[in-house]
Design an enzyme around this catalytic site. Structure first.
Site, PDB file in Angstrom:
ATOM      1  N   SER A 186       0.921  -1.251   0.135  1.00  0.00           N
ATOM      2  CA  SER A 186       0.110  -0.032   0.019  1.00  0.00           C
ATOM      3  C   SER A 186       0.497   0.523   0.218  1.00  0.00           C
ATOM      4  O   SER A 186       1.533   1.402  -0.544  1.00  0.00           O
ATOM      5  CB  SER A 186      -0.253  -0.025   1.028  1.00  0.00           C
ATOM      6  OG  SER A 186      -2.190   0.958   0.994  1.00  0.00           O
ATOM      7  N   ASP A 260      -9.866  -5.315  -4.166  1.00  0.00           N
ATOM      8  CA  ASP A 260      -9.178  -4.161  -2.716  1.00  0.00           C
ATOM      9  C   ASP A 260      -9.830  -3.323  -2.973  1.00  0.00           C
ATOM     10  O   ASP A 260     -10.687  -2.733  -3.407  1.00  0.00           O
ATOM     11  CB  ASP A 260      -7.977  -3.765  -3.656  1.00  0.00           C
ATOM     12  CG  ASP A 260      -7.289  -2.964  -3.081  1.00  0.00           C
ATOM     13  OD1 ASP A 260      -7.931  -2.262  -1.846  1.00  0.00           O
ATOM     14  OD2 ASP A 260      -5.971  -3.135  -2.782  1.00  0.00           O
ATOM     15  N   HIS A 320      -7.182  -5.742  -0.189  1.00  0.00           N
ATOM     16  CA  HIS A 320      -6.675  -4.716   0.238  1.00  0.00           C
ATOM     17  C   HIS A 320      -5.339  -5.342   1.005  1.00  0.00           C
ATOM     18  O   HIS A 320      -5.205  -5.442   1.427  1.00  0.00           O
ATOM     19  CB  HIS A 320      -6.718  -3.794   0.889  1.00  0.00           C
ATOM     20  CG  HIS A 320      -5.954  -2.263   0.614  1.00  0.00           C
ATOM     21  ND1 HIS A 320      -5.667  -2.121  -0.607  1.00  0.00           N
ATOM     22  CD2 HIS A 320      -5.507  -1.840   2.256  1.00  0.00           C
ATOM     23  CE1 HIS A 320      -4.411  -0.837   0.180  1.00  0.00           C
ATOM     24  NE2 HIS A 320      -4.533  -0.831   1.412  1.00  0.00           N
TER      25      HIS A 320
END
Length: 348
Positions: A186, A260, A320
Site C-alpha cells: 500500500s 481491493d 486490500h
C-alpha cells in the site's frame, strides 16, 4: 492500508458522519488534518507502545536505532542470515560469526516498508517468510511517528526515513555487497517507488502490493463527494511520475488484489502500464487490435511478464488486506527473488 485498520473510505466516512456537514468537515480534514487521516499510527490502539519482537516468532534480530539527517531516531529490526550448521575449518581461524556474515553477504537483502496503520511488528510473519523460506536478510523499517520511532509522520519525513535505512544497508560491511530488494504494501509501495527513483543504481528490484498512482488520485474513490477538492491533498506520494525514473533494468513485481476495496485495482493496472512503457514494452494482446475495450482486457489480466523481468499478478479474490495470504502469493515472490539471484550470479 494495513491489516489492522478499517479501509480509508470507511474511516473517512466515519469521521465525516459525525459532522454537521460532510463537505465542510471533509474539506477541513483534507486541508488541515490529512496527516492524521493518512498516517493513523496509533491504530489499532496500542500500536505506538506495543511492538511485537522477532524473537516472539523465533527469529534472531538486532534492534537498530538509526538517526536520520533531520535528527529523528527511528527504530528498525535487522535479521541477518545465518548458516544452519557450523562450518568446519581445519585452520581453526574461522568462527561461526565470520561464517554467518560471509553467508549473509551472498544473500539478497529485503527492506520492508509497511502500510499506514499498525507498526512494523505486526508484519513480522511476512518478514519470517523472506528470512526462513527465501534465506534473505531482512531490514524492517518503522517510519517516524510509528511504533517506538520518534517524530511525526509526513511524506517528507518518511522519505528521509527510507533513505536512512538504505544508507545503513549500503554502509554495512556485510550487506553492502548484497542485491537490495524493496518490499512495500500500500503506502509502503509508494515509499519503495520513491526510494528506488532516487537511488536508481542501488536498488536491484521492487515488490509492490496494492499500491496507488498518487494520494490525490485516490481521493475520488475514497470519498467521491470530495473529488473536486483533491487538489488540497498536500501529501502526494506521486508514484505515477516516479516509475519512469526507475531504470528498465530494475525488475518490478506487482501483486494486485482484484477485490481491493481501498485502492481501486485500476491504480495497479495504470502503474503496470508505466512499468511496461519504462521497459519499452508494447501491448502484445492481439485482442487490442480487434477493438476490445481496455477495461475489458484489464479484467482478463492475471499473470503477465515483460522481457525485462517485471511481472504483474492479479489475485481474483484478493482484497486490500488479505492479498498476501492468497494462494500462490509467496511462491510467486520466492520465484521472483530466486531469479534475481540467478541473474546476478549470486550463490544459491
Amino acid at each position: 492500508m494495513s491489516n489492522f485498520l478499517p479501509s480509508v473510505q470507511s474511516f473517512l466516512k466515519g469521521s465525516a458522519a459525525t459532522a454537521a456537514g460532510l463537505s465542510t468537515v471533509g474539506v477541513g480534514l483534507l486541508l488541515f488534518g490529512q496527516n492524521w487521516l493518512i498516517y493513523p499510527s496509533a491504530f489499532p490502539p496500542g500500536s505506538r507502545t506495543e511492538v511485537p519482537l522477532p524473537t516472539q516468532f523465533g527469529l534472531p534480530f538486532e534492534d537498530l536505532e538509526l538517526v536520520t539527517s533531520d535528527d529523528i531516531k527511528i527504530r528498525c529490526y535487522l535479521m541477518l542470515q545465518r548458516r544452519d550448521v557450523d562450518p568446519i575449518d581445519n585452520s581453526g581461524n574461522t568462527t561461526r560469526e565470520d561464517a554467518d556474515e560471509e553467508f549473509a553477504s551472498f544473500r539478497p537483502t529485503v527492506i520492508m516498508f509497511h502500510g499506514n496503520g499498525g507498526n512494523m511488528g505486526h508484519r513480522i510473519p511476512l518478514a519470517k517468510v523472506f528470512y526462513t523460506k527465501m534465506r534473505c536478510n531482512v531490514l524492517m523499517v518503522s517510519y517516524r511517528g510509528y511504533g517506538h520511532s520518534e517524530g511525526s509522520p509526513s511524506e517528507k519525513g518518511i522519505r528521509i526515513d527510507a533513505q536512512t535505512a538504505l544508507d545503513y544497508v549500503t554502509s554495512n560491511p556485510t550487506l553492502n555487497r548484497t542485491p537490495i530488494v524493496l518490499y512495500g504494501q500500500s503506502i509502503g509501495g509508494a515509499v519503495s517507488i520513491d526510494l528506488a527513483s532516487r537511488n536508481p543504481s542501488i536498488i536491484r528490484a521492487l515488490i509492490l502490493e496494492n499500491t496507488f498512482l498518487s494520494l490525490p488520485r485516490l481521493v475520488p474513490s475514497a470519498l467521491p463527494p470530495l473529488a473536486p477538492f483533491a487538489f488540497l491533498c498536500h501529501q502526494k506520494w506521486d508514484s505515477a511520475s516516479k516509475i519512469p525514473l526507475i531504470p528498465p533494468t530494475t525488475p518490478i513485481l506487482m501483486l494486485s488484489g482484484a477485490r481491493d476495496e481501498v485502492v481501486p485495482k485500476q491504480h495497479m493496472f495504470e502503474l503496470w502500464k508505466l512499468v511496461r512503457a519504462r521497459e519499452g514494452e508494447r501491448k502484445e494482446n492481439r485482442r487490442a487490435e480487434e477493438g476490445v475495450k481496455e477495461e475489458e482486457m484489464e479484467e482478463e489480466v492475471q499473470d503477465v511478464r515483460t522481457g525485462g523481468g517485471s511481472r504483474f499478478v492479479n489475485f481474483p479474490q484478493g482484497t486490500h488486506n488479505d492479498t498476501c495470504v492468497q494462494q500462490g502469493y509467496w511462491m510467486i515472490v520466492a520465484e521472483f527473488v530466486a531469479r534475481l539471484g540467478r541473474s546476478s550470479g549470486e550463490a544459491a
